[in-house]
Design an enzyme around this catalytic site. Sequence first.
Site, mmCIF file in Angstrom:
data_model
loop_
_atom_site.group_PDB
_atom_site.id
_atom_site.type_symbol
_atom_site.label_atom_id
_atom_site.label_comp_id
_atom_site.label_asym_id
_atom_site.label_seq_id
_atom_site.Cartn_x
_atom_site.Cartn_y
_atom_site.Cartn_z
ATOM 1 N N HIS A 63 47.311 21.201 28.377
ATOM 2 C CA HIS A 63 46.869 19.987 27.682
ATOM 3 C C HIS A 63 45.735 19.377 28.512
ATOM 4 C CE1 HIS A 63 50.523 19.830 25.067
ATOM 5 N NE2 HIS A 63 51.077 20.416 26.114
ATOM 6 N N ARG A 65 43.484 17.263 27.429
ATOM 7 C CA ARG A 65 43.348 15.839 27.058
ATOM 8 C C ARG A 65 42.029 15.464 26.387
ATOM 9 N NH1 ARG A 65 48.643 15.121 27.078
ATOM 10 N NH2 ARG A 65 49.586 14.824 29.135
ATOM 11 N N HIS A 179 57.303 24.042 20.136
ATOM 12 C CA HIS A 179 58.034 23.125 21.026
ATOM 13 C C HIS A 179 59.345 22.802 20.312
ATOM 14 C CE1 HIS A 179 58.114 19.288 23.642
ATOM 15 N NE2 HIS A 179 59.251 19.322 22.967
ATOM 16 N N ASP A 310 52.219 24.380 30.957
ATOM 17 C CA ASP A 310 52.335 23.105 30.236
ATOM 18 C C ASP A 310 51.626 22.006 31.038
ATOM 19 O OD1 ASP A 310 52.943 21.264 28.291
ATOM 20 O OD2 ASP A 310 55.078 21.116 28.775
ATOM 21 N N HIS A 314 48.759 12.946 33.501
ATOM 22 C CA HIS A 314 48.749 11.509 33.190
ATOM 23 C C HIS A 314 48.302 10.783 34.445
ATOM 24 C CE1 HIS A 314 50.991 11.888 29.400
ATOM 25 N NE2 HIS A 314 51.814 12.712 30.024
#
Length: 444
Positions: A63, A65, A179, A310, A314
């Site tokens: 990810h 982002r 998922h 994964d 953040h």
Amino acid sequence: MRILISDATIVNENRSFRGYVIIEDDLIADIIEGTEAPHGSFDKTVNAMGCFLLPGVIDDHVHFREPGLTHKADIESESRAAAYGGVTSYFDMPNTQPQTTTLEALDAKRATARENSHVNYSFFFGATNDNTGLFTQLDPHRTPGIKLFMGSSTGNMLVDRLDALDNIFRSARLPIMVHCEDTAMINANMAKAKALYGDDPDVVHHPEIRSEEACYASTSLAVSLAKKHGARLHVAHLTTAKELSLFDGWTDDMPRITAEAVIAHIFFTDKDYKRLGTKIKCNPAVKGIADRTALREALSDGRITVIGTDHAPHRLEEKQGGCSKAASGMPMIQFSLVAMLELVDKGVIGIERLVELMCHNPARLFEVRQRGYIRKGYKADLVIVEPNHKWTLTEGMIQSKCGWSPMTGTTFGWRVLHTFCNGCHLLDNGTFDESFRGEEILFR
């Protein structure tokens, strides 16, 4: 440009052997087994004596982002982190802003990566309750698969209506990466936890809320739908011993139903919440030591087919709180290979099996063209790793934009010395070629 990699221990296709690799422009031109150096002139020679030469890692689950969440990470920063970790190709997930659930959003991501990605890239297309009509318009040569969220961590990308799920499994001609968590069970568990512990339960309760039962119920449904429709199913980030019972061991032929494990669940257990808190909060949750032991065993017997990360950065302030308020996800891509090499040293898996899980099998599963192996005529995506070199991870080493890692303070016994991407010496013992850009990955 002709580059000679000399005196390496080459790990490829279930073998480890001494040898030399010649790179010409973006391709592997030759592989010479033995200790006698090849003749000829070279623009550069990289001495790999005492080191291991592996195919570049293919991470099937990241990810990055971008677009919309670039305060956390972006394609430039995270692809740089990938290169520092020996990852030369990645498949990015669709839960960005906007979500990658339209052809226009998919094309926009490709354009951004073409301008900014330091390594090779591709993007999953996201399934929703009502976009299956677009599946036939996806270019199978440019799209690894369809990402389906059967869990509540992804907002309005959640697909949990049985009729919609049935339609997706019936309609998809590409691999479906899922998922799996049962939303109703998670919601009920969260309500119970809040009644007992307050509005934001401590993170130690995260595996009780996102429980084994919630994972198994959803994964077993996905497997049954795949069998019903003959779909190609790849279950993301398996976390429990119970789910492993749904998968067969590895054979010479890639099975139709496969499972991925990710670094967080292979390394951490619920005992680590006391030490690391929400830094290891992710969905599905890190669970007990028995589950981690089962996952590690499944790396060797083939029930786990692929290792991904994964990778989900953040900012640290977004990780504050507990089960309800803290964001789920952690950055992992820069240290995935060295972390797995620690398991090689511990005897959990052999280095040849590691290469299968992180390089060969992602290429086989998604039918990646010319990558994932050290073969003549293949793209020169290669990584040189040095054993017996102890170093401790500090924050200043982290390339991800978020600037932290749950592995900070960990001492590793291996390091990534060199990363080659399409023949470019992208990482040269700490020196990085900021100008290089990777290629779009092609399939089938």
